[in-house]
Design a protein around this motif. Structure first.
Motif, PDB file in Angstrom:
ATOM      1  N   ALA A  45       0.836  -1.205   0.000  1.00 22.41           N
ATOM      2  CA  ALA A  45       0.000   0.000   0.000  1.00 22.41           C
ATOM      3  C   ALA A  45       0.871   1.256   0.000  1.00 22.41           C
ATOM      4  O   ALA A  45       0.564   2.234  -0.699  1.00 22.41           O
ATOM      5  CB  ALA A  45      -0.947  -0.005   1.194  1.00 22.41           C
ATOM      6  N   LEU A  46       1.962   1.244   0.757  1.00 20.51           N
ATOM      7  CA  LEU A  46       2.861   2.393   0.768  1.00 20.51           C
ATOM      8  C   LEU A  46       3.578   2.527  -0.578  1.00 20.51           C
ATOM      9  O   LEU A  46       3.749   3.642  -1.078  1.00 20.51           O
ATOM     10  CB  LEU A  46       3.861   2.307   1.914  1.00 20.51           C
ATOM     11  N   TRP A  47       3.975   1.410  -1.172  1.00 21.22           N
ATOM     12  CA  TRP A  47       4.562   1.469  -2.515  1.00 21.22           C
ATOM     13  C   TRP A  47       3.586   2.129  -3.482  1.00 21.22           C
ATOM     14  O   TRP A  47       3.958   2.980  -4.292  1.00 21.22           O
ATOM     15  CB  TRP A  47       4.918   0.068  -3.015  1.00 21.22           C
ATOM     16  N   THR A  48       2.333   1.728  -3.401  1.00 17.08           N
ATOM     17  CA  THR A  48       1.323   2.276  -4.299  1.00 17.08           C
ATOM     18  C   THR A  48       1.146   3.773  -4.065  1.00 17.08           C
ATOM     19  O   THR A  48       1.082   4.556  -5.021  1.00 17.08           O
ATOM     20  CB  THR A  48      -0.011   1.528  -4.118  1.00 17.08           C
ATOM     21  N   LYS A  49       1.059   4.195  -2.818  1.00 13.28           N
ATOM     22  CA  LYS A  49       0.878   5.620  -2.517  1.00 13.28           C
ATOM     23  C   LYS A  49       2.082   6.450  -2.951  1.00 13.28           C
ATOM     24  O   LYS A  49       1.924   7.567  -3.461  1.00 13.28           O
ATOM     25  CB  LYS A  49       0.609   5.841  -1.021  1.00 13.28           C
ATOM     26  N   THR A  50       3.290   5.922  -2.768  1.00 12.36           N
ATOM     27  CA  THR A  50       4.473   6.671  -3.212  1.00 12.36           C
ATOM     28  C   THR A  50       4.482   6.764  -4.737  1.00 12.36           C
ATOM     29  O   THR A  50       4.784   7.820  -5.298  1.00 12.36           O
ATOM     30  CB  THR A  50       5.792   6.060  -2.698  1.00 12.36           C
ATOM     31  N   GLY A  51       4.109   5.668  -5.406  1.00 13.08           N
ATOM     32  CA  GLY A  51       4.040   5.694  -6.865  1.00 13.08           C
ATOM     33  C   GLY A  51       2.986   6.660  -7.369  1.00 13.08           C
ATOM     34  O   GLY A  51       3.212   7.416  -8.322  1.00 13.08           O
ATOM     35  N   GLU A  52       1.827   6.649  -6.716  1.00  9.45           N
ATOM     36  CA  GLU A  52       0.737   7.552  -7.099  1.00  9.45           C
ATOM     37  C   GLU A  52       1.150   9.014  -6.920  1.00  9.45           C
ATOM     38  O   GLU A  52       0.898   9.859  -7.784  1.00  9.45           O
ATOM     39  CB  GLU A  52      -0.491   7.238  -6.244  1.00  9.45           C
ATOM     40  N   CYS A  53       1.811   9.302  -5.836  1.00  6.96           N
ATOM     41  CA  CYS A  53       2.267  10.666  -5.571  1.00  6.96           C
ATOM     42  C   CYS A  53       3.333  11.079  -6.589  1.00  6.96           C
ATOM     43  O   CYS A  53       3.275  12.182  -7.146  1.00  6.96           O
ATOM     44  CB  CYS A  53       2.819  10.744  -4.141  1.00  6.96           C
ATOM     45  N   ALA A  54       4.283  10.188  -6.869  1.00  5.19           N
ATOM     46  CA  ALA A  54       5.335  10.492  -7.845  1.00  5.19           C
ATOM     47  C   ALA A  54       4.748  10.676  -9.241  1.00  5.19           C
ATOM     48  O   ALA A  54       5.175  11.559  -9.997  1.00  5.19           O
ATOM     49  CB  ALA A  54       6.389   9.394  -7.849  1.00  5.19           C
ATOM     50  N   GLU A  55       3.756   9.871  -9.581  1.00  7.46           N
ATOM     51  CA  GLU A  55       3.102   9.999 -10.890  1.00  7.46           C
ATOM     52  C   GLU A  55       2.429  11.366 -11.005  1.00  7.46           C
ATOM     53  O   GLU A  55       2.533  12.043 -12.025  1.00  7.46           O
ATOM     54  CB  GLU A  55       2.077   8.867 -11.071  1.00  7.46           C
ATOM     55  N   THR A  56       1.774  11.805  -9.960  1.00  6.21           N
ATOM     56  CA  THR A  56       1.117  13.110  -9.964  1.00  6.21           C
ATOM     57  C   THR A  56       2.147  14.234 -10.030  1.00  6.21           C
ATOM     58  O   THR A  56       1.991  15.186 -10.803  1.00  6.21           O
ATOM     59  CB  THR A  56       0.226  13.257  -8.712  1.00  6.21           C
ATOM     60  N   MET A  57       3.203  14.119  -9.252  1.00  3.10           N
ATOM     61  CA  MET A  57       4.257  15.135  -9.252  1.00  3.10           C
ATOM     62  C   MET A  57       4.973  15.213 -10.591  1.00  3.10           C
ATOM     63  O   MET A  57       5.394  16.296 -11.020  1.00  3.10           O
ATOM     64  CB  MET A  57       5.271  14.849  -8.147  1.00  3.10           C
ATOM     65  N   ALA A  58       5.113  14.074 -11.275  1.00  2.00           N
ATOM     66  CA  ALA A  58       5.863  14.034 -12.536  1.00  2.00           C
ATOM     67  C   ALA A  58       5.259  14.956 -13.590  1.00  2.00           C
ATOM     68  O   ALA A  58       5.967  15.448 -14.470  1.00  2.00           O
ATOM     69  CB  ALA A  58       5.936  12.601 -13.057  1.00  2.00           C
ATOM     70  N   LYS A  59       3.978  15.212 -13.495  1.00  2.00           N
ATOM     71  CA  LYS A  59       3.318  16.098 -14.454  1.00  2.00           C
ATOM     72  C   LYS A  59       3.830  17.535 -14.342  1.00  2.00           C
ATOM     73  O   LYS A  59       3.712  18.308 -15.288  1.00  2.00           O
ATOM     74  CB  LYS A  59       1.805  16.088 -14.229  1.00  2.00           C
TER      75      LYS A  59
END
Length: 184
Positions: A45-59
């Motif tokens: 779940a933490l991996w997913t949240k970090t990935g989701e946050c990084a994906e959003t930030m990457a924009k």
């Protein structure tokens, strides 16, 4: 992390929001590399949240020399190699609608094309995108194929090679539809 991703889900985050969230993302990502004793579902779940946050930030992290960009890049590259989502041949054979669950590779499939937009010549990112195009999970293939058009800016030859690969090999109609989207 979840609040940041939710707030900026369908829009580009502001530089201030990215700067405020980056330390939280860095800390959370650091926890994943420590001995923490968490159960596997909690860790995933933490991996997913970090990935989701990084994906959003990457924009919004357009400067490849910035700490925020490098953090997003690093998180998303690691997410691209994460075992989740786990392939399920029986379930995956029935992938008939564009849908997916939050999972590290799904987040990487959405975020790495944005990283490629901002970073010319990043062969490691392009290699990760290529691996996601061939992923066993149709949701991962759908998400990365849907955003392949972003590669045209700096990686035109790679873009066309991947388009041809998907066109020749892909049997899933949902992923084929994503290819049509990326070509528009």
């Amino acid at each position: 992390l979840g609040g940041f991703a939710s707030e900026w889900q369908n829009k580009k985050p502001t530089p201030e929001a990215v700067a405020a969230t980056a330390p939280i993302l860095r800390d959370a990502f650091g926890v994943l590399h420590e001995e923490h004793g968490a159960d596997k579902p909690v860790e995933n779940a933490l991996w997913t949240k970090t990935g989701e946050c990084a994906e959003t930030m990457a924009k919004a992290t357009e400067d490849p020399t910035s700490d925020e960009f490098q953090l997003c890049r690093h998180v998303l590259l690691e997410c691209s190699r994460h075992p989740e989502p786990t392939p399920d041949p029986e379930y995956d054979a029935k992938y008939e609608h564009a849908s997916w669950s939050p999972a590290p590779r799904n987040e990487a499939a959405q975020g790495l094309p944005w990283v490629a937009v901002w970073a010319e010549g990043d062969t490691e990112v392009v290699s990760a995108i290529e691996a996601l195009v061939d992923d066993q999970k149709p949701s991962v293939r759908y998400l990365v194929t849907n955003d392949l058009f972003r590669l045209r800016r700096y990686y035109e030859d790679t873009f066309w090679r991947l388009v041809e690969r998907v066109a020749e090999r892909e049997t899933n109609k949902v992923v084929q539809q994503a290819l049509c989207h990326t070509l528009t």
